[in-house]
Scaffold this motif. Structure first.
Motif, short mmCIF file in Angstrom:
data_model
loop_
_atom_site.label_atom_id
_atom_site.label_comp_id
_atom_site.label_asym_id
_atom_site.label_seq_id
_atom_site.Cartn_x
_atom_site.Cartn_y
_atom_site.Cartn_z
N TYR A 43 0.81 -1.22 0.00
CA TYR A 43 0.00 0.00 0.00
C TYR A 43 0.84 1.27 0.00
CZ TYR A 43 -3.16 -3.65 1.37
OH TYR A 43 -3.86 -4.81 1.40
N LEU A 44 2.15 1.11 0.01
CA LEU A 44 3.06 2.26 0.05
C LEU A 44 4.13 2.10 -1.02
CD1 LEU A 44 3.68 2.26 3.90
CD2 LEU A 44 2.15 3.78 2.66
N ASP A 45 4.79 3.19 -1.36
CA ASP A 45 5.94 3.14 -2.26
C ASP A 45 7.20 2.93 -1.43
OD1 ASP A 45 4.18 3.72 -4.28
OD2 ASP A 45 4.80 5.80 -4.50
N THR A 46 8.10 2.10 -1.95
CA THR A 46 9.38 1.84 -1.31
C THR A 46 10.46 2.10 -2.34
OG1 THR A 46 8.35 0.12 0.04
CG2 THR A 46 10.75 0.15 -0.04
N VAL A 47 11.50 2.82 -1.95
CA VAL A 47 12.54 3.25 -2.88
C VAL A 47 13.89 2.70 -2.44
CG1 VAL A 47 13.69 5.25 -3.93
CG2 VAL A 47 11.27 5.40 -3.27
N PHE A 48 14.65 2.16 -3.41
CA PHE A 48 15.99 1.66 -3.15
C PHE A 48 17.00 2.43 -3.99
CE2 PHE A 48 13.26 -2.01 -2.22
CZ PHE A 48 13.67 -2.28 -0.92
N ASN A 49 18.10 2.81 -3.35
CA ASN A 49 19.16 3.49 -4.07
C ASN A 49 20.19 2.48 -4.56
OD1 ASN A 49 21.15 3.00 -2.03
ND2 ASN A 49 20.42 4.78 -0.89
N ARG A 50 21.20 2.99 -5.23
CA ARG A 50 22.22 2.15 -5.84
C ARG A 50 22.91 1.23 -4.84
NH1 ARG A 50 26.71 4.79 -9.72
NH2 ARG A 50 27.35 2.86 -10.71
N ARG A 51 23.22 1.72 -3.67
CA ARG A 51 23.90 0.90 -2.65
C ARG A 51 22.98 -0.18 -2.10
NH1 ARG A 51 27.29 3.92 1.66
NH2 ARG A 51 27.84 1.76 1.96
N GLN A 52 21.72 0.14 -1.95
CA GLN A 52 20.77 -0.83 -1.40
C GLN A 52 20.43 -1.93 -2.40
OE1 GLN A 52 17.96 2.28 -0.56
NE2 GLN A 52 18.17 1.96 1.66
N ILE A 53 20.61 -1.65 -3.67
CA ILE A 53 20.29 -2.63 -4.72
C ILE A 53 21.09 -3.91 -4.53
CG2 ILE A 53 20.60 -3.10 -7.21
CD1 ILE A 53 18.11 -1.49 -6.63
N ARG A 54 22.37 -3.80 -4.14
CA ARG A 54 23.19 -5.01 -3.95
C ARG A 54 22.59 -5.91 -2.87
NH1 ARG A 54 28.59 -1.57 -3.86
NH2 ARG A 54 27.37 -0.72 -2.18
N ILE A 55 22.14 -5.31 -1.79
CA ILE A 55 21.54 -6.09 -0.70
C ILE A 55 20.22 -6.71 -1.17
CG2 ILE A 55 20.63 -6.00 1.66
CD1 ILE A 55 22.48 -3.48 2.01
N LEU A 56 19.43 -5.91 -1.86
CA LEU A 56 18.15 -6.40 -2.40
C LEU A 56 18.36 -7.59 -3.32
CD1 LEU A 56 15.06 -5.94 -2.80
CD2 LEU A 56 15.69 -4.50 -4.74
N MET A 57 19.35 -7.52 -4.19
CA MET A 57 19.61 -8.62 -5.13
C MET A 57 20.06 -9.89 -4.40
SD MET A 57 18.55 -7.27 -7.77
CE MET A 57 18.90 -8.60 -8.87
N ALA A 58 20.86 -9.74 -3.37
CA ALA A 58 21.27 -10.91 -2.59
C ALA A 58 20.07 -11.55 -1.90
CB ALA A 58 22.32 -10.50 -1.56
N GLU A 59 19.16 -10.73 -1.41
CA GLU A 59 17.94 -11.26 -0.80
C GLU A 59 17.08 -11.97 -1.83
OE1 GLU A 59 15.68 -8.45 1.49
OE2 GLU A 59 17.46 -7.74 2.52
N LEU A 60 16.98 -11.40 -3.01
CA LEU A 60 16.19 -12.00 -4.07
C LEU A 60 16.74 -13.38 -4.43
CD1 LEU A 60 13.72 -11.09 -5.73
CD2 LEU A 60 15.31 -10.36 -7.50
N ASP A 61 18.07 -13.53 -4.40
CA ASP A 61 18.69 -14.82 -4.68
C ASP A 61 18.34 -15.87 -3.62
OD1 ASP A 61 19.91 -13.82 -6.96
OD2 ASP A 61 21.83 -13.44 -5.97
N ARG A 62 18.17 -15.43 -2.38
CA ARG A 62 17.85 -16.35 -1.27
C ARG A 62 16.36 -16.60 -1.10
NH1 ARG A 62 20.90 -12.66 1.64
NH2 ARG A 62 19.14 -12.23 3.00
N LEU A 63 15.55 -15.80 -1.74
CA LEU A 63 14.10 -15.90 -1.57
C LEU A 63 13.59 -17.23 -2.10
CD1 LEU A 63 11.78 -14.04 -0.58
CD2 LEU A 63 11.43 -13.44 -2.98
N PRO A 64 12.79 -17.95 -1.31
CA PRO A 64 12.27 -19.23 -1.79
C PRO A 64 11.48 -19.07 -3.10
CG PRO A 64 11.84 -18.97 0.56
CD PRO A 64 12.35 -17.65 0.06
N ALA A 65 11.62 -20.08 -3.93
CA ALA A 65 10.91 -20.08 -5.22
C ALA A 65 9.41 -19.95 -4.99
CB ALA A 65 11.23 -21.36 -5.98
N GLY A 66 8.76 -19.22 -5.86
CA GLY A 66 7.31 -19.10 -5.82
C GLY A 66 6.78 -17.91 -5.06
#
Length: 96
Positions: A43-66
């Motif tokens: 229900y809200l907007d969330t913004v990630f900057n360039r430095r946060q993108i690396r952490i986000l991508m690592a989390e995405l890699d660990r996120l369970p399928a589906g």
């Protein structure tokens, strides 16, 4: 529904994509293990900057399928790459 956008500092939309449905599984993510993804809200907007993108991508890699459909994961990766390679760009997760 959470949609995706890459915006510049002025707010201009550089790229966008349909995102993914906001589900109970995403709401229940462990914030200690997935601090970036657990911070998303349908229900809200969330913004990630360039430095946060690396952490986000690592989390995405660990996120369970589906939890996020593969097409949406691919779009997050594509837009995150734009942010990482650009200057003064931000990845927006846009809630309803």
């Amino acid at each position: 529904m959470i949609d995706l956008q890459v915006r510049g500092e002025s707010g201009r939309i550089v790229a966008s994509s349909r995102g993914f449905d906001w589900t109970q599984e995403l709401i229940d993510l462990d914030a200690a293990m997935f601090p970036m993804l657990a911070g998303l809200c349908g229900y809200l907007d969330t913004v990630f900057n360039r430095r946060q993108i690396r952490i986000l991508m690592a989390e995405l890699d660990r996120l369970p399928a589906g939890l996020i459909p593969e097409l949406a994961r691919a779009q997050v990766r594509r837009l995150a790459t734009l942010v990482g390679e650009g200057q003064h760009l931000y990845l927006w997760f846009c809630g309803d």
